[in-house]
Design a protein around this motif. Structure first.
Motif, short mmCIF file in Angstrom:
data_model
loop_
_atom_site.label_atom_id
_atom_site.label_comp_id
_atom_site.label_asym_id
_atom_site.label_seq_id
_atom_site.Cartn_x
_atom_site.Cartn_y
_atom_site.Cartn_z
N ASN A 133 0.98 -1.20 0.51
CA ASN A 133 0.14 -0.12 0.02
C ASN A 133 1.09 1.57 -0.04
N VAL A 134 1.89 0.95 1.09
CA VAL A 134 2.84 2.37 0.98
C VAL A 134 3.13 2.50 -0.40
N LEU A 135 3.87 1.48 -1.16
CA LEU A 135 4.42 1.85 -2.66
C LEU A 135 3.62 2.22 -4.35
N VAL A 136 2.16 2.30 -3.92
CA VAL A 136 0.88 2.74 -4.16
C VAL A 136 1.14 4.59 -4.54
N PHE A 137 0.91 4.56 -2.65
CA PHE A 137 1.29 6.04 -2.24
C PHE A 137 2.02 6.91 -2.20
N TYR A 138 3.45 6.10 -2.33
CA TYR A 138 4.09 6.86 -2.75
C TYR A 138 4.86 7.29 -3.83
N ARG A 139 5.14 8.76 -4.04
CA ARG A 139 5.59 9.34 -5.43
C ARG A 139 6.25 10.52 -4.06
N LYS A 140 7.53 10.62 -5.93
CA LYS A 140 8.39 11.52 -5.29
C LYS A 140 8.65 12.05 -3.22
N GLY A 141 9.09 11.61 -2.87
CA GLY A 141 9.65 11.57 -1.51
C GLY A 141 8.50 11.70 -1.04
N ILE A 142 7.23 11.56 -1.10
CA ILE A 142 5.79 12.18 -0.04
C ILE A 142 4.65 10.71 -0.35
N LEU A 143 4.41 9.97 0.76
CA LEU A 143 3.36 9.53 0.95
C LEU A 143 1.82 10.14 0.92
N LYS A 144 1.52 10.12 -0.44
CA LYS A 144 0.37 10.71 -0.68
C LYS A 144 -1.41 10.30 -0.27
N ILE A 145 -1.89 10.68 0.84
CA ILE A 145 -3.12 9.77 0.86
C ILE A 145 -4.05 10.75 1.06
N ASP A 146 -5.22 11.28 0.27
CA ASP A 146 -6.24 11.97 0.31
C ASP A 146 -7.79 11.27 1.16
N ARG A 147 -8.65 12.55 0.84
CA ARG A 147 -9.65 11.75 1.59
C ARG A 147 -10.26 11.11 1.40
N TYR A 148 -10.30 10.23 -0.10
CA TYR A 148 -10.04 8.86 -0.48
C TYR A 148 -9.98 7.88 -0.37
N VAL A 149 -8.81 8.16 -0.25
CA VAL A 149 -7.99 7.01 0.10
C VAL A 149 -7.98 6.82 1.41
N LEU A 150 -8.10 7.47 2.63
CA LEU A 150 -7.94 7.77 3.90
C LEU A 150 -9.61 7.15 4.45
N LEU A 151 -10.61 7.45 4.02
CA LEU A 151 -11.88 7.12 3.51
C LEU A 151 -12.04 5.10 3.38
#
Length: 283
Positions: A133-151
């Motif tokens: 899961n981290v691999l999918v949301f890790y982009r350019k040194g940042i873990l990108k988790i928006d409200r849809y992922v969080l929900l």
């Protein structure tokens, strides 16, 4: 054939892929996430009714079973409701990766609250699923988790809690009635609490892609039934890893039919890590 667990695993993978792909199409056309959730649950509930005679007719006589089952259904309701919102904002191939997190949550809850033993292969398996899961949301040194992922994550935490409360209760009921109860009750709860009106459901139906709507609703209940049957007839150490093949197949079909091309290589690597992780957890 109908007593072979491999038959039910194959059906589960088939129904899960159809469910995942078409659910995303439904969210692209929805007028209201509450109305869509209720509409899908109604269709799924109707599908259960003609299947009732195909399973042993039985009910539990223990009142506590119904109390805990209803508590579990509250969490299933939250899962269904939040997952619709989450699916509307993430790709289907991304959501099915998030959907593997309950295996991790089950292990963590077992260790932290039920004092289950610390088993290395389960911990490694859980780590691989988290890393995927981290691999999918890790982009350019940042873990990108928006409200849809969080929900989506919160939805699957709710699913995990429901599963822990609802341990093996399906064995005490006619299987089709059990699935009917766990799908229709959430629809009724959402309908009442969110003040969904009949006209809202009709409007949702009007603007929906009809084929995707019915495929999603039908697969909703069928994939639950065949998954439970697979686990009843087979060994979880084999059934669970094979069932997780639906992840990589959903990713490939999302690429082919839904034009989900973002982070394709990462998603494929993640799906392989999930497959290995689920295998280790169920050793």
């Amino acid at each position: 054939m109908f007593s072979d667990w491999k038959f039910y695993v194959a059906l589960y993978i088939f129904f899960t892929i159809l469910f995942n792909q078409n659910y995303k199409i439904c969210t692209n056309h929805m007028t209201s996430s509450a109305s869509l959730t209720v509409l899908l649950e109604i269709i799924a509930s109707v599908i259960c009714i003609p299947l009732i005679p195909f399973f042993e007719f039985k009910f539990s006589n223990n009142i506590s079973v119904y109390i805990f089952l209803f508590i579990a259904i509250i969490f299933y309701t939250l899962h269904n409701r939040l997952s619709t919102i989450s699916r509307s904002g993430v790709e289907s191939s991304t959501y099915i990766i998030i959907k593997q997190l309950p295996s991790v949550f089950m292990i963590l809850i077992g260790i932290l609250f039920f004092k289950e033993p610390f088993i290395p292969n389960k911990i490694i398996g859980a780590f691989l699923i988290i890393f995927s899961n981290v691999l999918v949301f890790y982009r350019k040194g940042i873990l990108k988790i928006d409200r849809y992922v969080l929900l989506g994550i919160i939805a699957n935490i709710c699913m995990t809690i429901g599963m822990i409360i609802d341990v093996n209760y399906s064995n005490q009921f006619n299987l089709a009635i059990y699935v009917l109860f766990t799908i229709f009750t959430p629809a009724f709860i959402i309908f009442l609490i969110e003040h969904v009106k009949i006209k809202d459901l009709l409007l949702e139906y009007k603007y929906q892609n009809k084929s995707s709507l019915f495929i999603t609703g039908i697969c909703f209940s069928l994939m639950m039934i065949v998954k439970i049957k697979a686990y009843k007839l087979g060994n979880s150490s084999v059934v669970a890893p094979l069932s997780s093949l639906s992840v990589i197949l959903s990713i490939m079909l999302g690429f082919l039919f839904l034009n989900e091309r973002n982070n394709l290589l990462k998603k494929i690597i993640s799906s392989i890590l999930i497959l290995i992780g689920v295998f280790l957890i169920n050793l």
